[in-house]
Design a protein around this motif. Sequence first.
Motif, short mmCIF file in Angstrom:
data_model
loop_
_atom_site.label_atom_id
_atom_site.label_comp_id
_atom_site.label_asym_id
_atom_site.label_seq_id
_atom_site.Cartn_x
_atom_site.Cartn_y
_atom_site.Cartn_z
N TRP A 159 0.81 -1.22 0.00
CA TRP A 159 0.00 0.00 0.00
C TRP A 159 0.84 1.27 0.00
CZ3 TRP A 159 -3.62 -1.58 4.65
CH2 TRP A 159 -4.36 -2.72 4.28
N THR A 160 2.06 1.21 0.50
CA THR A 160 2.85 2.43 0.65
C THR A 160 3.04 3.17 -0.66
OG1 THR A 160 3.97 1.49 2.58
CG2 THR A 160 5.03 3.38 1.50
N GLN A 215 13.18 -0.70 2.98
CA GLN A 215 13.45 0.69 2.64
C GLN A 215 13.06 0.97 1.19
OE1 GLN A 215 17.57 1.82 3.08
NE2 GLN A 215 17.09 4.00 3.13
N GLU A 216 13.43 0.08 0.30
CA GLU A 216 13.11 0.29 -1.12
C GLU A 216 11.62 0.17 -1.37
OE1 GLU A 216 15.65 -2.10 -3.61
OE2 GLU A 216 17.39 -1.62 -2.39
N ALA A 217 10.95 -0.69 -0.58
CA ALA A 217 9.50 -0.82 -0.74
C ALA A 217 8.77 0.47 -0.41
CB ALA A 217 8.98 -1.93 0.16
N GLY A 218 9.35 1.27 0.47
CA GLY A 218 8.73 2.53 0.86
C GLY A 218 9.21 3.71 0.06
N GLY A 239 7.63 5.39 3.59
CA GLY A 239 7.26 4.41 4.60
C GLY A 239 8.48 4.02 5.40
N MET A 240 8.44 4.22 6.71
CA MET A 240 9.56 3.85 7.59
C MET A 240 9.49 2.36 7.87
SD MET A 240 12.21 4.93 9.18
CE MET A 240 13.26 4.65 10.61
N PRO A 241 10.53 1.59 7.53
CA PRO A 241 10.52 0.15 7.80
C PRO A 241 10.23 -0.16 9.26
CG PRO A 241 12.35 0.71 6.37
CD PRO A 241 11.74 2.01 6.82
N GLY A 294 3.75 5.06 8.35
CA GLY A 294 3.69 6.24 7.51
C GLY A 294 3.06 7.41 8.24
N ILE A 295 3.54 8.61 7.92
CA ILE A 295 2.96 9.85 8.45
C ILE A 295 2.12 10.48 7.34
CG2 ILE A 295 3.47 12.15 9.34
CD1 ILE A 295 6.11 11.06 10.41
#
Length: 436
Positions: free
Chosen positions: A111-112, A142-145, A153-155, A324-325
């Motif tokens: 979803w990120t 990290q790469e996913a976010g 997105g913070m892991p 996530g923020i």
Amino acid sequence: MTRVSRALSGALTLGLVLGVAACGSGDDGGSGGATAGGDGDWSGQTLTVWIMEGTNPDAGPFFDEVATAFEEETGATLDVQFQPWASAHDKFTTAMAGGTTPDVAEVGTTWTPEFAEAGALADLTDLVADAGLDDDLVAGLQEAGTVDGSLYGMPWYAGVRAFVYRTDLFEQAGLEVPTTWDELRETALALKAAYPDTTAWPIAGDSQYGVMPFVWGAGGEMATLDGDTWTSGIDSDEAREGIAFYTGMALDEGVSTAAATTWKETDLLKAFEQGQAAMMITGSWTPKTILTDAPDLEGKIGAFPIPGQTEGLSGSFLGGSHLGIFNESDQQDLAWEFVRLMTTGEFAERWAQEANYFPGQASLLDAAAESDDPLVAPFARQMVEAGASLPVTPLYGEIQGKKTVETMLQSILSGKQTVEEATTTAAEDMNATFEQ
């Protein structure tokens, strides 16, 4: 893009609703990005956080402690609201369309990118760099976010799949853990011969994640990115070679069972717990479940990474979550304090242990990899050395939702299509989605 330590994909994957698309694009020049700063005293403020329900069975007491530590550190109150996974995606999209998002939320790694491209998530790149954390995050998470070079997105935590096996059966048959595909085949055949009433290695047709290591292990890709365009790789010679090996274990070698053609991962788990399977590909979070459900297997199970075709390891899908923020939050500095507290150090380590996952902080994961626990170390090695992931695009979520890979697998395992025919059909279906 390489297959190993690329972006991750979460368990739930649904397309982005039109209302979210209308909220804007992720290429808005960085507007709304979270910023470092603040005086460190947010007394009287309340931070609203959404956390997915069920990952940690003891999440209530855990977050009671987090709330206490958070208030001591910031002066602010923490309002944690648990959300069911099954309805969370729709609730997120509704909240984003209506401007009623929480300050922070757990976001599945599929979803990120979707939410970031919709303009809903704050850019965390500078915050992570200023905190000195950009080199201490698990690469795949990290790469996913990361979307267009920025981290949204913070892991937080992740899991990976590898083999779980019956150590007692291996020992009785004089078998060693396999380290290549040829050895894997020989091991499965030896188990079949030694234990004819036990399925040596059930090949689950309704699980996409079992076949992926053999696509990656043969040098293939699920999809490749050229510029802004994704193209299916499932019909490449390399991918077909890996798929043929995997499905051939059932069709040619007979080490599976016809019933497994329609099995999900839960069916694999049930068969293993009931003593009907000698080994299976399963998640790092399942060994504790096995020992809880089948305590008679205590001391009789172990794990090993998915071997590479001729050496090393085959890539294995990582799944997990980010924090996530949201851009709508007017408390982004405070939100970052919570994110940092949750994703690094003591609370990150404890959450991973209690939830049977691995932390998203690389230094904590490295420590797990050095564990001498035979049910932890092999999964940690799999994650560190060969964590792999799916295309970082919401369109791949649509492909997963249509179960394109599972349909391909079942067509092959049922004998309805050859590997070449089924992969051609799957690639055409994937490309039709990518062309949207």
